[in-house]
Write a protein that holds these residues in place. Structure first.
Motif, short mmCIF file in Angstrom:
data_model
loop_
_atom_site.label_atom_id
_atom_site.label_comp_id
_atom_site.label_asym_id
_atom_site.label_seq_id
_atom_site.Cartn_x
_atom_site.Cartn_y
_atom_site.Cartn_z
N THR A 142 3.23 2.25 -6.29
CA THR A 142 1.83 2.37 -6.65
C THR A 142 0.97 1.57 -5.66
N HIS A 143 -0.05 2.24 -5.12
CA HIS A 143 -0.91 1.57 -4.15
C HIS A 143 -1.66 0.41 -4.80
N TYR A 144 -1.82 -0.65 -4.06
CA TYR A 144 -2.42 -1.84 -4.67
C TYR A 144 -3.88 -1.63 -5.06
N ASN A 145 -4.52 -0.63 -4.47
CA ASN A 145 -5.89 -0.32 -4.91
C ASN A 145 -5.95 0.04 -6.39
N GLU A 146 -4.82 0.52 -6.89
CA GLU A 146 -4.78 0.90 -8.31
C GLU A 146 -4.40 -0.27 -9.20
N THR A 147 -4.01 -1.38 -8.62
CA THR A 147 -3.50 -2.48 -9.44
C THR A 147 -4.26 -3.80 -9.28
N HIS A 152 10.47 1.62 4.97
CA HIS A 152 11.34 2.37 4.05
C HIS A 152 10.71 2.39 2.66
N GLY A 153 11.48 2.91 1.72
CA GLY A 153 10.99 2.98 0.35
C GLY A 153 11.06 1.63 -0.34
N HIS A 154 10.75 1.64 -1.63
CA HIS A 154 10.85 0.41 -2.41
C HIS A 154 12.27 -0.15 -2.31
N HIS A 155 13.24 0.72 -2.40
CA HIS A 155 14.62 0.30 -2.16
C HIS A 155 15.33 1.41 -1.38
N VAL A 156 16.58 1.16 -1.04
CA VAL A 156 17.29 2.10 -0.16
C VAL A 156 17.38 3.50 -0.74
N GLY A 157 17.31 3.62 -2.06
CA GLY A 157 17.43 4.94 -2.67
C GLY A 157 16.10 5.68 -2.79
N ASP A 158 15.02 5.02 -2.42
CA ASP A 158 13.68 5.62 -2.55
C ASP A 158 13.39 6.43 -1.28
N ILE A 159 13.85 7.67 -1.28
CA ILE A 159 13.80 8.48 -0.06
C ILE A 159 12.63 9.46 -0.10
N ASP A 160 12.39 10.06 -1.24
CA ASP A 160 11.30 11.05 -1.36
C ASP A 160 10.03 10.33 -1.78
N ARG A 161 9.19 10.02 -0.81
CA ARG A 161 8.05 9.15 -1.08
C ARG A 161 6.71 9.86 -1.04
N TYR A 199 5.10 11.62 -2.91
CA TYR A 199 4.23 11.62 -4.10
C TYR A 199 3.38 10.37 -4.19
N TYR A 200 3.77 9.33 -3.47
CA TYR A 200 2.94 8.13 -3.54
C TYR A 200 2.35 7.69 -2.21
#
Lengths: 333, 342
Positions: free
Chosen positions: B202-207, B262-271, B273-274
């Motif tokens: 989630t982009h920090y602009n939203e948080t 990279h993604g949030h973690h190594v398994g976060d490949i399809d990004r 959407y965010y």
């Protein structure tokens, strides 16, 4: 019994706690006390009144109302050479500090493969019947007792409080020290000379032969009063105080159970999933073939602590309810 | 270097270091920083490879793209200064002096690891180098870092503590409680916010309402916001803030604008959407290792063959380290209940 034969000096539980802190502050320059209103005010309960006069505001430190912050700061200071004593005014505020205690303090030694350690003490309070209602009356020591990596001390007399607090401060692990806020004025014999009481050693507060009452903190006093009444009808009750929920002196509990064959466990925490359940299980396992009856449990009623005195008094074990339970367990009329 | 698109955080105060000619010592410093960034990059690439080939248990949160921050800050510290790190912590560990072979061993749960295999990727502690441990609770180490600074002040050791965290930690109350006490008591702690723009997905602009800098400024804490991709900028800022802290001038807040390749973690490949692919590519044009290499070559402080040599050496060291860890024994089962209590 480890109660001192003493020189007749009688002080209150609050004074005993303050003496323990003062002695350790004097002995070890890395010890400090931090909490809300611990300095000039001497805590909300006035237990530390005057401590700042001897040690100054650098070592008896008033903090903002930031329980997680002062706990976290204590964890970091403990990891790097200090011995913090963090004061959390009411045990109910444990909810606020659980991440720092459970995910940080308790786990750092293990997660680091033994390289780091957290020698800190968290002093807090417990106990109902102060007419303080649901958010200032709980006894939540079971929560900390559940977590590997934390030690939990739950003293019942001025003598024990002083000796155990000194041990807690010298311990290399996070120790949570629960003081019953209704017991600060309780008086007892405490010798002038220095002594410590090791953590994890139970104490037989009264010897007896017919029924064992395992009791903690203020429930020791409640159970001693019940034992007096039981004696009047010919029942000899033995009162065993574990003094710590962890490390737990299982042997003393089990041996007493083997001797009397009947056991009641009394603790002011909630009965549901509580300290009484663990102690009862330990005793049932260890003394199964010696027991003449199931181990009975008495804890706080499973309700938020109500304000109204007539309701609040119903929620915790009393000398009368412990007496009745023991009488029934012994089959007396 | 390409200018990042508009979603890049405002680079307020993102000044360049003065263009002074570099002396011999400076060149050595720059090459050391280059080497450390390459070491992190190579390590993390290998971690990704170990994960994708199912040789590593659990997950890992890669630091690739953010190397200039860990290295730029840690090169401004002494080895006995403290740091606390995050779930995305491999870079901090290496920058503070950890060895890659022992780190790989920890990531693989082996006995030779920094924590005997008990900590794993998110909990590496290396107390010999002042690393008080990575922390898997977002913002969870703020109090610990301030506590270490408290110890340093009380014991008069002159040490400082650096608390690394991502912008996601700006949602945690503990951080503000700690900032308040650090400023009240002038603790030598530097709060380093690695703003890679994404709280997980989630982009920090939203948080984050208001400004990031305004959070610390409200406590009167000295605050700087810089380009976290330029290690010379990071290192200069860190030196300033460390000096302040050592002189007793209290805490500071350093916002480093950066990007997680990279993604949030190594398994976060399809990004997609965010965050858009174009954004990823544009940030990769501002790669911290390339920026420093370009500066070194452009200023004729060294030549490409030296940098290539560093890279080759580090790549080989990392390969050996991974091999060591893969072949290292697991902990003895008897270790499961040791170190619970000290």
């Amino acid at each position: 019994m480890s109660t001192p034969n003493g020189n007749g000096r009688v002080i209150t539980m609050g004074q005993a706690i303050k003496e323990a802190l003062a002695e350790e502050l004097r002995r070890d320059p890395t010890v400090y006390v931090m909490g809300e209103d611990v300095a000039e005010a001497g805590t909300a309960f006035k237990v530390l009144k005057g401590l700042v006069d001897e040690f100054g505001p650098e070592r008896v430190i008033d903090s903002p109302i930031s329980e997680p912050g002062i706990t976290g700061l204590g964890v970091g200071a403990a990891m790097t050479g200090m011995r913090p004593v963090v004061d959390i005014m009411f045990g109910d505020f444990s909810t606020l500090i659980m991440d720092q205690m459970v995910n940080q303090a308790a786990k750092i030694h293990y997660m680091s493969g033994g390289k780091l350690k957290v020698p800190m003490v968290l002093r807090t309070t417990m106990g109902a019947t102060r007419r303080s209602a649901a958010q200032h009356s709980q006894s939540l020591h079971a929560w900390f007792s559940h977590v590997p990596g934390i030690k939990v001390v739950i003293p019942s007399t001025p003598y024990d409080a002083k000796g155990l607090l000194k041990s807690a401060i010298r311990d290399e692990n996070p120790v949570v020290f629960f003081e019953d806020k209704m017991m600060y004025q309780l008086k007892g014999e405490v010798p002038e000379e220095e002594y410590i009481i090791p953590l994890g050693v139970a104490d037989v507060k009264r010897e007896g032969t017919d029924v064992t009452i395992v009791a903690t903190s203020s429930m020791v006093q409640v159970s001693l009063a019940a034992a007096d009444k039981l004696a009047e009808i010919g029942i000899s009750a033995e009162i065993v105080d574990p003094r710590c929920t962890f490390p737990l002196d299982k042997d003393t509990l089990i041996n007493s159970a083997k001797k009397t064959s009947r056991v009641i466990v009394v603790d002011e925490g909630y009965e549901r999933y509580g300290v009484t359940a663990e102690l009862a299980s330990v005793i049932a396992d260890g003394a199964f073939y010696y027991l003449d009856a199931p181990v009975k449990r008495m804890g706080a009623m499973d309700v938020p602590i109500p304000f109204s005195p007539v309701l609040e008094d119903l929620t915790v074990p009393t000398p009368d309810t412990v007496f009745e339970m023991a009488k029934a367990l012994c089959g007396a009329n | 270097m390409a200018k990042a698109k508009s979603s890049k955080p405002a680079g307020k105060g993102a000044g360049k270091p003065a263009g002074k000619p570099a002396g011999k010592e400076d060149v050595e410093d720059l090459l050391q920083m280059y080497e450390q960034m390459v070491r992190i990059r190579e390590f993390e690439d290998k971690v990704n490879e170990l994960y994708t080939s199912a040789k590593m248990p659990g997950l890992a949160h890669l630091y690739i793209g953010e190397e200039a921050i860990a290295v730029g800050v840690c090169e401004a510290l002494n080895s006995d200064d403290y740091i606390t790190s995050t779930h995305r912590g491999h870079g901090h560990c290496i920058a503070k002096g950890a060895a890659v072979d022992i780190m790989f061993a920890e990531l693989l749960g082996k006995a030779a690891g920094y924590c005997g295999g008990k900590g794993g990727s998110m909990h590496i502690a290396d107390q010999a180098n002042g690393n008080l441990g990575a922390n898997a609770i977002v913002g969870g180490s703020a109090g610990i870092a301030a506590g270490a600074a408290f110890s340093a002040k009380r014991l008069g050791t002159g040490q400082v503590a650096v608390c690394f965290f991502g912008e996601g930690a700006l949602g945690q109350g503990l951080l503000y409680e700690t900032m308040n006490m650090a400023q009240l008591w002038k603790l030598p702690v530097i709060f380093v916010c690695e703003n890679n723009m994404y709280n997980e997905y989630t982009h920090y602009n939203e948080t984050a309402a208001g400004t990031l800098a305004g959070r610390a400024e409200a406590f009167g804490i000295h605050t700087e916001e810089i380009d976290g991709q330029d290690i010379r900028v990071v290192n200069e800022a860190a030196k300033r803030l460390v000096e302040r802290a050592r002189k007793g001038e209290g805490p500071s807040f350093l916002i480093c604008n950066t990007y997680r390749y990279h993604g949030h973690h190594v398994g976060d490949i399809d990004r997609a959407y965010y965050r858009p692919k174009e954004e990823e590519l544009e940030w990769q044009q501002r790669d911290p290792i390339t920026i420093l290499a370009d500066w070194i070559i452009g200023q004729k402080l060294s030549d490409q063959s030296v940098l290539d040599h560093i890279q080759a050496d580090v790549r080989s060291e990392v390969a050996r380290g991974a091999e060591f860890a893969l072949n290292a024994p697991y902990p003895d089962p008897s270790e499961v209940d040791t170190n619970v209590y000290a």
